[in-house]
Design a protein around this motif. Structure first.
Motif, PDB file in Angstrom:
ATOM      1  N   UNK A 127       0.819  -1.202   0.000  1.00 58.65           N
ATOM      2  CA  UNK A 127       0.000   0.000   0.000  1.00 58.65           C
ATOM      3  C   UNK A 127       0.860   1.262   0.000  1.00 58.65           C
ATOM      4  N   UNK A 128       1.942   1.260   0.771  1.00 61.05           N
ATOM      5  CA  UNK A 128       2.833   2.407   0.789  1.00 61.05           C
ATOM      6  C   UNK A 128       3.514   2.616  -0.555  1.00 61.05           C
ATOM      7  N   UNK A 129       3.943   1.537  -1.179  1.00 61.72           N
ATOM      8  CA  UNK A 129       4.567   1.629  -2.499  1.00 61.72           C
ATOM      9  C   UNK A 129       3.562   2.122  -3.533  1.00 61.72           C
ATOM     10  N   UNK A 130       2.312   1.741  -3.361  1.00 62.04           N
ATOM     11  CA  UNK A 130       1.246   2.198  -4.252  1.00 62.04           C
ATOM     12  C   UNK A 130       1.014   3.695  -4.099  1.00 62.04           C
ATOM     13  N   UNK A 131       1.105   4.213  -2.867  1.00 63.32           N
ATOM     14  CA  UNK A 131       0.921   5.641  -2.628  1.00 63.32           C
ATOM     15  C   UNK A 131       1.960   6.472  -3.385  1.00 63.32           C
ATOM     16  N   UNK A 132       3.214   6.054  -3.307  1.00 61.72           N
ATOM     17  CA  UNK A 132       4.260   6.812  -3.990  1.00 61.72           C
ATOM     18  C   UNK A 132       4.093   6.736  -5.501  1.00 61.72           C
ATOM     19  N   UNK A 133       3.717   5.565  -5.986  1.00 63.20           N
ATOM     20  CA  UNK A 133       3.459   5.439  -7.411  1.00 63.20           C
ATOM     21  C   UNK A 133       2.326   6.325  -7.865  1.00 63.20           C
ATOM     22  N   UNK A 134       1.255   6.343  -7.073  1.00 61.04           N
ATOM     23  CA  UNK A 134       0.092   7.164  -7.415  1.00 61.04           C
ATOM     24  C   UNK A 134       0.437   8.646  -7.416  1.00 61.04           C
ATOM     25  N   UNK A 135       1.221   9.076  -6.438  1.00 56.74           N
ATOM     26  CA  UNK A 135       1.588  10.500  -6.349  1.00 56.74           C
ATOM     27  C   UNK A 135       2.389  10.931  -7.578  1.00 56.74           C
ATOM     28  N   UNK A 136       3.387  10.141  -7.944  1.00 49.88           N
ATOM     29  CA  UNK A 136       4.198  10.500  -9.108  1.00 49.88           C
ATOM     30  C   UNK A 136       3.382  10.469 -10.390  1.00 49.88           C
ATOM     31  N   UNK A 137       2.503   9.489 -10.525  1.00 50.11           N
ATOM     32  CA  UNK A 137       1.654   9.412 -11.719  1.00 50.11           C
ATOM     33  C   UNK A 137       0.760  10.642 -11.822  1.00 50.11           C
ATOM     34  N   UNK A 138       0.210  11.081 -10.685  1.00 50.34           N
ATOM     35  CA  UNK A 138      -0.673  12.247 -10.679  1.00 50.34           C
ATOM     36  C   UNK A 138       0.085  13.517 -11.065  1.00 50.34           C
ATOM     37  N   UNK A 139       1.316  13.652 -10.563  1.00 47.68           N
ATOM     38  CA  UNK A 139       2.118  14.843 -10.887  1.00 47.68           C
ATOM     39  C   UNK A 139       2.483  14.861 -12.370  1.00 47.68           C
ATOM     40  N   UNK A 140       2.937  13.720 -12.880  1.00 49.54           N
ATOM     41  CA  UNK A 140       3.289  13.637 -14.300  1.00 49.54           C
ATOM     42  C   UNK A 140       2.053  13.851 -15.165  1.00 49.54           C
ATOM     43  N   UNK A 141       0.949  13.291 -14.738  1.00 48.57           N
ATOM     44  CA  UNK A 141      -0.287  13.427 -15.506  1.00 48.57           C
ATOM     45  C   UNK A 141      -0.827  14.836 -15.543  1.00 48.57           C
ATOM     46  N   UNK A 142      -0.525  15.628 -14.527  1.00 53.79           N
ATOM     47  CA  UNK A 142      -1.053  16.989 -14.457  1.00 53.79           C
ATOM     48  C   UNK A 142      -0.101  18.031 -15.040  1.00 53.79           C
ATOM     49  N   UNK A 143       1.189  17.719 -15.082  1.00 51.02           N
ATOM     50  CA  UNK A 143       2.169  18.760 -15.431  1.00 51.02           C
ATOM     51  C   UNK A 143       2.879  18.555 -16.759  1.00 51.02           C
ATOM     52  N   UNK A 144       2.818  17.360 -17.321  1.00 52.66           N
ATOM     53  CA  UNK A 144       3.525  17.079 -18.572  1.00 52.66           C
ATOM     54  C   UNK A 144       2.516  16.981 -19.715  1.00 52.66           C
ATOM     55  N   UNK A 145       2.695  17.803 -20.727  1.00 53.17           N
ATOM     56  CA  UNK A 145       1.764  17.801 -21.867  1.00 53.17           C
ATOM     57  C   UNK A 145       2.410  17.082 -23.046  1.00 53.17           C
ATOM     58  N   UNK A 146       1.999  15.852 -23.258  1.00 52.29           N
ATOM     59  CA  UNK A 146       2.487  15.041 -24.379  1.00 52.29           C
ATOM     60  C   UNK A 146       1.300  14.267 -24.940  1.00 52.29           C
ATOM     61  N   UNK A 147       1.430  13.697 -26.133  1.00 50.98           N
ATOM     62  CA  UNK A 147       0.321  12.919 -26.701  1.00 50.98           C
ATOM     63  C   UNK A 147      -0.081  11.748 -25.800  1.00 50.98           C
ATOM     64  N   UNK A 148      -1.330  11.337 -25.938  1.00 56.50           N
ATOM     65  CA  UNK A 148      -1.893  10.284 -25.086  1.00 56.50           C
ATOM     66  C   UNK A 148      -1.113   8.989 -25.177  1.00 56.50           C
ATOM     67  N   UNK A 199      -4.329  15.738 -16.939  1.00 55.51           N
ATOM     68  CA  UNK A 199      -4.734  16.114 -18.286  1.00 55.51           C
ATOM     69  C   UNK A 199      -5.495  14.967 -18.947  1.00 55.51           C
ATOM     70  N   UNK A 200      -6.400  15.271 -19.873  1.00 60.80           N
ATOM     71  CA  UNK A 200      -7.156  14.208 -20.563  1.00 60.80           C
ATOM     72  C   UNK A 200      -6.259  13.185 -21.253  1.00 60.80           C
ATOM     73  N   UNK A 201      -5.085  13.623 -21.687  1.00 56.98           N
ATOM     74  CA  UNK A 201      -4.166  12.707 -22.372  1.00 56.98           C
ATOM     75  C   UNK A 201      -3.571  11.668 -21.423  1.00 56.98           C
ATOM     76  N   UNK A 202      -3.707  11.912 -20.116  1.00 56.40           N
ATOM     77  CA  UNK A 202      -3.161  10.974 -19.132  1.00 56.40           C
ATOM     78  C   UNK A 202      -4.210  10.022 -18.590  1.00 56.40           C
ATOM     79  N   UNK A 203      -5.431  10.117 -19.075  1.00 50.21           N
ATOM     80  CA  UNK A 203      -6.520   9.321 -18.526  1.00 50.21           C
ATOM     81  C   UNK A 203      -6.813   8.098 -19.403  1.00 50.21           C
ATOM     82  N   UNK A 204      -7.015   6.967 -18.750  1.00 49.32           N
ATOM     83  CA  UNK A 204      -7.412   5.741 -19.439  1.00 49.32           C
ATOM     84  C   UNK A 204      -8.880   5.829 -19.846  1.00 49.32           C
TER      85      UNK A 204
END
Length: 361
Positions: free
Chosen positions: A87-108, A181-186
């Motif tokens: 669960x702790x490892x999942x938290x760190x993964x989720x945090x980094x994914x959320x930051x990359x998903x919100x701040x990096x603009x690249x194609x889906x 960003x929408x490009x980061x969403x499944x």
């Protein structure tokens, strides 16, 4: 030999069936003790899990993280390592994914894999901590990973707090990263439900891990470290390197689970977003006897229970926590070695018979 394998399989199936019946009996007693109707509760449970398209979508949604965390646990447990820090490892993964998903603009086509890769690396790096502590200071990995779960939850909350620039405690309920960003969403596989394409990622991970252990030399090495440490050392397996690899691989998959939660259901990181998802994986791996394919089917059943419990709580007076209790009871019943228990009872019976015969003589 074939007959023996078939016989063992039949015994395992019988054990699962008997455990399920015992759980239903215990659940009936608990629900009756609360003054509620077991028939209504179980009916609502089934309706809420498979009774409609929406219910099936919710079942798939909850089965997805169960599969991934279950596989993360399988990798560790199959090799004799107690990584309960999923669960702790999942938290760190989720945090980094959320930051990359919100701040990096690249194609889906790039953004989603980038988020999941960052999530996996985050989980892997956090898993490296207990691995190196075990090898250098002989710190028990069970205790270490257990305590690090709390550290991960609180530290990612702190990072989110600072990232958003909050400086007042009364804003605690609003702590969350920006929307991804929408490009980061499944995408969703069932319209108007939370069932996302993450289910295919989960199934892919489970199948790859199954193939790893069954058909590769590295999988054999990972398995041997857990089954017989002394033999693995004499067999030329680098124990320390393999030990770290097991932890990193388990942590990577746990991190990916956090990434799929962000790119799939949530779309932003919130503290305490994972309601015992890591522990679900640990229990599922235990029930599945560390079999990756069995994890898939048990996770689907787990998702049905979780989806159905929410519906049951809405339409009846039965609290959904009853299902959580029954899940834990089911794990305990499946973990019992009934064959050894039967042999012990037979031995006790023979001893009593011998004593009675001596008494008669």
């Amino acid at each position: 030999m074939k007959f023996r394998l078939a016989q063992n399989t039949k015994l395992e199936i019988l054990k699962y069936i008997l455990s399920m019946l015992m759980v239903m009996f215990i659940g009936t007693c608990i629900i009756l003790s609360q003054g509620n109707s077991p028939t209504e509760a179980f009916s609502a449970l089934i309706t809420g899990s498979v009774g409609s398209v929406s219910a099936i979508g919710t079942t798939i949604r909850w089965a997805t993280p169960s599969i991934i965390t279950g596989i993360a646990a399988v990798i560790a447990f199959k090799s004799g390592i107690w990584n309960v820090g999923i669960e702790g490892q999942m938290y760190f993964g989720a945090f980094l994914a959320a930051i990359i998903g919100a701040s990096v603009a690249v194609p889906k086509i790039i953004h989603i894999p980038l988020c999941l890769a960052a999530a996996g690396i985050g989980g892997m790096l956090f898993a490296f901590i207990p691995a190196i502590l075990k090898l250098t200071l002989n710190v028990n990995e069970l205790i270490c990973t257990l305590m690090l779960n709390y550290a991960a939850s609180l530290f990612t909350e702190y990072l989110t707090f600072k990232y958003m620039g909050f400086d007042a405690s009364e804003l605690a309920d609003a702590i969350a990263t920006p929307d991804m960003l929408p490009t980061a969403r499944l995408g969703t596989i069932i319209p108007k439900t939370s069932a996302s394409t993450a289910i295919f990622i989960a199934l892919g991970i489970a199948i790859l891990v199954y193939l790893l252990y069954k058909y590769t030399v590295k999988g054999y090495e990972l398995k041997m470290v857990g089954e017989n440490l002394r033999f693995s050392k004499y067999g030329g397996i680098n124990y320390k390197r393999t030990f770290i690899l097991i932890f990193l691989l388990s942590g990577f998959i746990a991190g990916v689970c956090g990434g799929t939660e962000m790119t799939g259901s949530f779309g932003k990181f919130r503290p305490a977003f994972a309601t015992n998802l890591g522990w679900d994986g640990v229990m599922i791996a235990s029930i599945a006897k560390n079999n990756p394919i069995a994890v898939i089917f048990i996770s689907i059943f787990w998702g049905m229970l979780k989806s159905g419990s929410f519906h049951m709580e809405r339409v009846t007076n039965t609290n959904r926590l009853v299902i959580s209790v029954l899940q834990a009871v089911f794990v305990l019943l499946v973990a019992v070695d009934y064959e050894a228990l039967y042999k012990w009872l037979c031995e006790k019976r023979q001893i009593r018979m011998l004593r009675s015969q001596k008494g008669e003589v």
